[in-house]
Design a protein around this motif. Structure first.
Motif, PDB file in Angstrom:
ATOM      1  N   UNK A   1      49.785  41.003  34.198  1.00 52.54           N
ATOM      2  CA  UNK A   1      50.682  40.158  34.982  1.00 52.54           C
ATOM      3  C   UNK A   1      50.254  40.224  36.447  1.00 52.54           C
ATOM      4  N   UNK A   2      50.146  39.039  37.018  1.00 50.44           N
ATOM      5  CA  UNK A   2      49.718  38.973  38.422  1.00 50.44           C
ATOM      6  C   UNK A   2      50.930  39.027  39.328  1.00 50.44           C
ATOM      7  N   UNK A   3      50.700  39.611  40.469  1.00 53.37           N
ATOM      8  CA  UNK A   3      51.712  39.531  41.516  1.00 53.37           C
ATOM      9  C   UNK A   3      50.935  39.501  42.804  1.00 53.37           C
ATOM     10  N   UNK A   4      50.825  38.309  43.341  1.00 54.47           N
ATOM     11  CA  UNK A   4      49.893  38.105  44.442  1.00 54.47           C
ATOM     12  C   UNK A   4      50.226  38.990  45.635  1.00 54.47           C
ATOM     13  N   UNK A   5      49.261  39.542  46.327  1.00 53.80           N
ATOM     14  CA  UNK A   5      47.842  39.411  46.029  1.00 53.80           C
ATOM     15  C   UNK A   5      47.374  40.397  44.944  1.00 53.80           C
ATOM     16  N   UNK A   6      46.758  39.863  43.886  1.00 53.38           N
ATOM     17  CA  UNK A   6      46.227  40.696  42.824  1.00 53.38           C
ATOM     18  C   UNK A   6      44.754  40.376  42.667  1.00 53.38           C
ATOM     19  N   UNK A   7      43.999  41.380  42.445  1.00 54.91           N
ATOM     20  CA  UNK A   7      42.560  41.208  42.429  1.00 54.91           C
ATOM     21  C   UNK A   7      41.981  42.078  41.332  1.00 54.91           C
TER      22      UNK A   7
ATOM     23  N   UNK B   1      58.920  45.496  40.462  1.00 50.13           N
ATOM     24  CA  UNK B   1      58.400  44.236  39.943  1.00 50.13           C
ATOM     25  C   UNK B   1      57.621  44.584  38.684  1.00 50.13           C
ATOM     26  N   UNK B   2      58.227  44.386  37.517  1.00 56.68           N
ATOM     27  CA  UNK B   2      57.566  44.860  36.291  1.00 56.68           C
ATOM     28  C   UNK B   2      56.263  44.128  36.026  1.00 56.68           C
ATOM     29  N   UNK B   3      55.283  44.894  35.636  1.00 54.35           N
ATOM     30  CA  UNK B   3      54.005  44.308  35.231  1.00 54.35           C
ATOM     31  C   UNK B   3      53.588  44.987  33.931  1.00 54.35           C
ATOM     32  N   UNK B   4      52.649  44.395  33.253  1.00 55.38           N
ATOM     33  CA  UNK B   4      51.993  45.115  32.167  1.00 55.38           C
ATOM     34  C   UNK B   4      50.524  44.764  32.143  1.00 55.38           C
ATOM     35  N   UNK B   5      49.755  45.680  31.607  1.00 55.43           N
ATOM     36  CA  UNK B   5      48.320  45.461  31.432  1.00 55.43           C
ATOM     37  C   UNK B   5      48.032  45.654  29.953  1.00 55.43           C
ATOM     38  N   UNK B   6      47.361  44.703  29.357  1.00 54.81           N
ATOM     39  CA  UNK B   6      47.007  44.793  27.946  1.00 54.81           C
ATOM     40  C   UNK B   6      45.492  44.907  27.891  1.00 54.81           C
ATOM     41  N   UNK B   7      44.993  46.052  27.443  1.00 52.75           N
ATOM     42  CA  UNK B   7      43.556  46.301  27.561  1.00 52.75           C
ATOM     43  C   UNK B   7      43.068  47.120  26.383  1.00 52.75           C
TER      44      UNK B   7
ATOM     45  N   UNK C   1      62.876  42.884  25.159  1.00 54.10           N
ATOM     46  CA  UNK C   1      64.105  43.596  25.485  1.00 54.10           C
ATOM     47  C   UNK C   1      63.856  44.569  26.634  1.00 54.10           C
ATOM     48  N   UNK C   2      62.683  45.188  26.569  1.00 54.37           N
ATOM     49  CA  UNK C   2      62.414  46.153  27.599  1.00 54.37           C
ATOM     50  C   UNK C   2      62.301  45.477  28.959  1.00 54.37           C
ATOM     51  N   UNK C   3      61.615  44.348  28.977  1.00 51.05           N
ATOM     52  CA  UNK C   3      61.448  43.644  30.254  1.00 51.05           C
ATOM     53  C   UNK C   3      62.814  43.221  30.781  1.00 51.05           C
ATOM     54  N   UNK C   4      63.639  42.741  29.819  1.00 54.04           N
ATOM     55  CA  UNK C   4      64.963  42.313  30.250  1.00 54.04           C
ATOM     56  C   UNK C   4      65.744  43.494  30.835  1.00 54.04           C
ATOM     57  N   UNK C   5      65.596  44.614  30.176  1.00 57.94           N
ATOM     58  CA  UNK C   5      66.279  45.806  30.666  1.00 57.94           C
ATOM     59  C   UNK C   5      65.805  46.147  32.072  1.00 57.94           C
ATOM     60  N   UNK C   6      64.510  45.999  32.270  1.00 56.09           N
ATOM     61  CA  UNK C   6      63.973  46.306  33.581  1.00 56.09           C
ATOM     62  C   UNK C   6      64.517  45.338  34.630  1.00 56.09           C
ATOM     63  N   UNK C   7      64.594  44.072  34.246  1.00 54.75           N
ATOM     64  CA  UNK C   7      65.100  43.081  35.200  1.00 54.75           C
ATOM     65  C   UNK C   7      66.549  43.404  35.537  1.00 54.75           C
ATOM     66  N   UNK C   8      67.315  43.709  34.509  1.00 53.38           N
ATOM     67  CA  UNK C   8      68.706  44.085  34.736  1.00 53.38           C
ATOM     68  C   UNK C   8      68.810  45.263  35.682  1.00 53.38           C
ATOM     69  N   UNK C   9      67.926  46.223  35.382  1.00 50.65           N
ATOM     70  CA  UNK C   9      67.898  47.425  36.198  1.00 50.65           C
ATOM     71  C   UNK C   9      67.635  47.068  37.649  1.00 50.65           C
TER      72      UNK C   9
END
Lengths: 574, 468
Positions: B189-195, B215-221, B3-11
């Protein structure tokens, strides 16, 4: 008095006894009447105001003695009054008349009273008081009273530990009380005699003995000081007056004795202040001569020789000083150590075992406010106060059945115990385990009492099931009932993983069953030294229709169904 | 999550849609960011975002207000924002702190976006450029996932952001570096160029992005640093002009990481410490002022015996251990108290007033304080108190009665929400106080005793009997 402690019954029986003693020994006076009658009336009324006592103040036999004496004192007072009015002849006639009528009435009343008292199950006496009168009563009938270590009879060392030199001064004090026996001193004698008896029955009644012992030994000491100082005074003044009388006979001896008197006076003064060795020696040297001179008079007045009285005075002071030292030591070491924080001294300093408070703080902060905690009743008040959680049983041991229920749960196998606890809405079970650090008063050592108390109400718990040849053991020789009961499992769950062998430092043996799993409980918290272990009841499993029917109907339907019905019978709360 | 991602996309869609309406019309649009570099530090539960912006005035007029944009979730978790201008070149750089204020832009397109305005010291003329350094600090921003872990598991968290910097300006070139505490990264989540190299993930460089592009991303760590949060800290500083300052601190501590699930096994915790309870914590370190005395550490049920105090001439360190190790969701409360010499903290100002100079903050190191209340109890008889705090706080006055107080002591109460260690700074409370009030209580006691004795003397000497 009533507000603070149940031991007030001791006082309200002691005072009537004293009054009765006074009446019997013919010491009745209006002063006694004035002192006693209002005490009974007001005291009973005030005692009845205390919620715990309430109408017990007039209902139980413990209070009857005071009422009986109350009646007697009125009769006696009336008799004395009549005696004062009538002439001796008329009085005799009246006595015979009254006695014949009164006896009949008394017999009737006593018969009614006895019938009333006998009709009540404990004969109107509460268990605690009965165990006072008959020291073996509690261990026979009420395990919950016998289980408390405070209720055990004391040992001789504990007397010396607690009252020390007073133990020797008390007999002297009793003798001193008898020298002129007055109303007051007879009370002291009665007080000390009864309290010595009661303290012999229960350790905790040492509390009652302590003030009595203090009073009597105080009397003894004061009498002793009286005698010694009196004889010293007599020796000094007597010696000088003797010399004056005998001055005509021998002038040489008077000179000697006068110098003696002067000399002895000086060191005597210094001795009072600080007993140095020099002064003692001087006294010994000079004390001999005047003592030989005034022998005749001494014997008449029962005076002691000067030097011995001075020495014994000093010894008495020394004794008192040592007693003070002992008291301070005992207060610091024995009485001030809180049983909730334990310390041990090792080569690298003081080590603190603060496990109880660790567990209580954990319960306080990390469980829901309305969760109930089940533990043996010893920890009830502590849990209520420190963990702020509702407990099932606590140190108020009035509800014996409830304690027996928890005892039964602790001594049942896991499944049955879970059902009992679940029916009591218990969320957490707390056990105290000293096996890792060697803390001897843990739940495994108290466990036989749980079995006894539980078995007293729920007869399917039998003490012999937990004993192997009359011995209580938890090693490989222990009975299967013992090794499968909840208390054993909760105490030793995963204990073997600490050292690989499962060596219990309190029982000094390896435990019997080392590897086992818990099915209905899960470990919620264990303190740093493993002294307190808290387990959480697992929620009842959901019934999955197909699966359980298939698996259980094939494998264990025959075994489980009688078991279940058995446990249902066992569980008193369903 | 979804839902949050969708909200971000809408935003994002609304951003772009609204962009056309306002493009070129709003005044802040005259800046262009020629280069933006963002470094996000995720090594603890306090997230530091260092943003270096090279701002260029592409407009015709000179301007002095640079606007920063943040998403509403970011604003909710924002503990502080700090900006400074970098002057000089290469090695000889000096930074000047700039004023930052939250602002509302009435004509700004995305309704939900929140703005902060940086007020430059000197207006930027057209064609000139300057370098700004912005520090954002976020708390409670890492979302534990899974939300409940067992004792032997380590704690995994989500970090949500956008790969492109949200800004009302056109950004010519931007790069984002995300630093994770360890090399264990479950996914991102990658968004080229990502390294990704070691503990660092690099997004970008991205060229020529229009305003409000995200461009929403997330890092799971994995993040096993202790998520120690003080839910409420009440610090009471009581000033006595007889030479002592008594500080009492009431803590409500919680482990705000992934909740502990199921069994707590002491045998596992003690024997396999490296793999067990990795996210739990046992020790806390409090840094107290030097020359501290009569320190105590206790809770509702008495003294807690596990603490050590080390003092030297510069600082005092108090190492405390709560009664039990704290796992996710576990709480503990305790009190720390200590006395301090008065002359170290109380001074006289030029206008005949006195002021207390004390640290605004939590002595425990690395703590987030959700609600910090500082109560300065001034001595009885002190008047017109005024606090001076370097950042905005709520404050009001109270009265406190301790023993022998008649009119009550004035208490200055300062409240700050979402406090992080970066806030630690000195604050002052000015007040005026006449030294004669120091003697009020002793005199009161003395006169009371005097009256008692006089009454006794009078009673003895008066003959109240009726008959002679």
């Amino acid at each position: 008095m009533v507000c603070s402690w149940g031991g007030y019954t001791f006082i309200i029986n002691l005072i009537p006894m004293h009054v009765l003693l006074c009446i019997v020994t013919g010491r009745f006076s209006s002063r006694l009447y004035i002192a006693y009658a209002p005490l009974v009336v007001l005291g009973t009324l005030l005692a009845a105001l205390v919620p715990v006592v309430g109408f017990n103040a007039v209902m139980t036999s413990e209070h009857f003695a005071s009422f009986l004496v109350f009646i007697i004192i009125h009769v006696v007072a009336f008799v004395y009054y009549i005696k004062g009015i009538l002439s001796p002849k008329m009085f005799k006639v009246a006595v015979t008349l009254v006695v014949s009528v009164g006896l009949a009435v008394c017999c009737a009343v006593i018969a009614v009273l006895i019938a009333l008292v006998a009709s009540s199950p404990t004969k109107g006496w509460s268990g605690r008081s009965l165990s006072l009168l008959d020291p073996t009563y509690a261990s026979k009938y009420i395990p919950i009273i016998a289980s408390v270590s405070e209720h055990q009879p004391p040992t001789w060392p504990s007397y010396f530990m607690d009252i020390n030199v007073l133990a020797f001064l008390v007999p002297a004090g009793i003798i001193a009380c008898f020298l002129p026996l007055s109303d007051a001193s007879s009370f002291v004698v009665l007080y000390i005699a009864t309290s010595v008896y009661f303290s012999g029955v229960m350790v905790r009644l040492m509390l009652v003995l302590a003030p009595a012992a203090c009073i009597t030994s105080g009397i003894a000491l004061s009498q002793a000081f009286d005698v010694f100082t009196g004889s010293i005074k007599f020796q000094l003044t007597g010696a000088s007056s003797n010399t004056e009388v005998d001055a005509a006979e021998t002038s040489s001896s008077t000179a000697e004795s006068q110098t003696d008197a002067v000399k002895t006076e000086k060191p005597e003064e210094t001795a009072k202040n600080r007993p140095s060795r020099k002064s003692k020696k001087k006294e010994r040297e000079h004390g001999e001569k005047p003592s030989t001179e005034a022998k005749a008079e001494k014997k008449r007045l029962l005076a002691l020789p000067l030097e011995s009285s001075v020495i014994s005075l000093l010894l008495l002071v020394l004794l008192g000083a040592f007693y003070v030292v002992h008291c301070v030591w005992a207060a610091a070491e024995a009485y001030s150590a809180p049983s909730i924080v334990l310390t041990s001294r090792s080569h690298d300093g003081l080590h603190v075992f603060d496990d109880f408070r660790e567990a209580y703080a954990w319960l306080r902060h990390n469980t829901d406010v309305d969760d109930k905690v089940a533990s043996w009743w010893d920890y009830g008040y502590q849990t209520t106060a420190m963990a702020n959680r509702t407990v099932i049983v606590d140190n108020n041991t009035w509800n014996n059945t409830h304690i027996a229920t928890v005892g039964t749960a602790m001594s049942s196998p896991e499944r049955a115990a879970w059902e009992i606890f679940h029916s009591l809405d218990v969320k957490y079970v707390l056990v105290v385990f000293g096996g890792l650090v060697g803390y001897p008063s843990d739940d495994i050592n108290k466990f036989l009492w749980m079995v006894r108390i539980g078995g007293g109400v729920f007869p399917h718990i039998k003490e012999p099931d937990y004993l192997r040849d009359g011995q209580y053991r938890i090693d490989s020789q222990a009975t299967p009932t013992m090794l499968n009961c909840l208390m054993y499992k909760l105490s030793y769950y995963r204990f073997v993983e600490t050292d690989g062998k499962g060596f219990d430092r309190v029982r000094q043996t390896e435990i019997g069953k080392k590897y086992f799993k818990l099915t209905h409980f899960e470990e919620a918290f264990t303190t740093h030294h493993w002294m307190v272990r808290i387990y959480k009841l697992k929620p009842p499993k959901n019934r999955i229709r197909g699966k359980t029917k298939k698996s259980k109907s094939k494998t264990s339907s025959t075994t489980s169904s009688p078991k279940r019905s058995g446990t249902k019978k066992k569980n008193p709360w369903q | 999550m979804e839902a949050r991602i969708r909200a971000r996309v809408n935003l994002a869609l609304t951003f772009f849609a609204l962009l056309f309406f306002v493009a070129g019309s709003s005044p802040p649009r005259q800046f262009v960011i020629s280069n933006a570099e963002r470094r996000i530090d995720l090594s603890s539960h306090i997230i530091n975002v260092h943003l270096t912006l090279k701002v260029e005035n592409a407009g015709t007029r000179s301007a002095s207000e640079v606007v920063l944009a943040l998403t509403p979730t970011e604003v909710d978790h924002l503990a502080m924002v700090d900006a400074s201008a970098i002057k000089g070149k290469r090695k000889k750089t000096t930074s000047v702190r700039l004023e930052v204020k939250p602002t509302e832009l009435p004509d700004a397109p995305p309704i939900d976006t929140k703005y902060f305005t940086i007020y430059l010291a000197n207006p930027l003329n057209s064609g000139e450029s300057t370098t700004l350094e912005v520090l954002y600090v976020f708390t409670h921003f890492l979302e534990p996932f899974p939300a409940e872990i067992a004792q032997s598991e380590s704690q995994l968290v989500f970090y949500h952001d956008t790969a492109l910097i949200l800004s009302p300006y056109h950004i010519k070139q931007q790069t984002t570096f995300i630093k994770t505490p360890s090399t264990k990264v479950e996914s991102f989540i990658r968004m080229e160029p990502t390294n990704r190299v070691g503990t660092e993930i690099k997004y970008g460089p991205y060229e020529d992005r229009p305003p409000y592009s995200i461009s929403p991303i997330h890092v799971h760590f994995e993040n096993n640093s202790p998520f120690a949060v003080v839910e409420e800290l009440v610090q009471e500083i009581e000033i006595s002009h007889w030479g002592n300052i008594q500080v009492t601190e009431h803590y409500k501590l919680i482990h705000a990481g992934a909740r502990h699930k199921g069994v707590f096994s002491r045998v596992d915790y003690q024997s396999r410490q490296s793999s067990n309870g990795a996210s739990s914590f046992r020790y806390l370190l409090a840094r107290l002022p030097p020359r501290v005395h009569s320190v105590y550490y206790r809770d509702e049920i008495g003294n807690i015996s596990s603490s050590h105090l080390r003092t030297d001439s510069l600082k005092s360190e108090l190492q405390i251990e709560p009664r039990y190790p704290l796992f996710g969701g576990w709480k503990a409360t305790f009190v720390i108290g200590y006395g301090l010499p008065l002359q170290d903290f109380l001074f006289e100002s030029s206008d005949d007033k006195r002021y207390l100079n004390f640290t605004f903050g939590c002595p425990l190191i690395g703590m987030v304080v959700d609600k910090l209340t500082i109560k300065v109890v001034l001595p009885e008889g002190s008047t017109d108190p005024s606090p001076v705090v370097p950042f905005p706080v709520e404050h009001h006055l109270e009265a406190k009665y301790s023993s022998l107080d008649v009119v009550g002591r004035t208490v200055v109460v300062l409240e700050k929400k979402n406090f992080v260690p970066m806030h630690n700074s000195h604050f002052q409370v000015y007040y005026s106080f006449k030294p004669i009030f120091m003697l009020a209580e002793p005199l009161m006691l003395a006169s009371a005793f005097f009256m008692l004795f006089v009454a006794c003397v009078a009673y003895i000497h008066i003959d109240l009997s009726i008959r002679k």
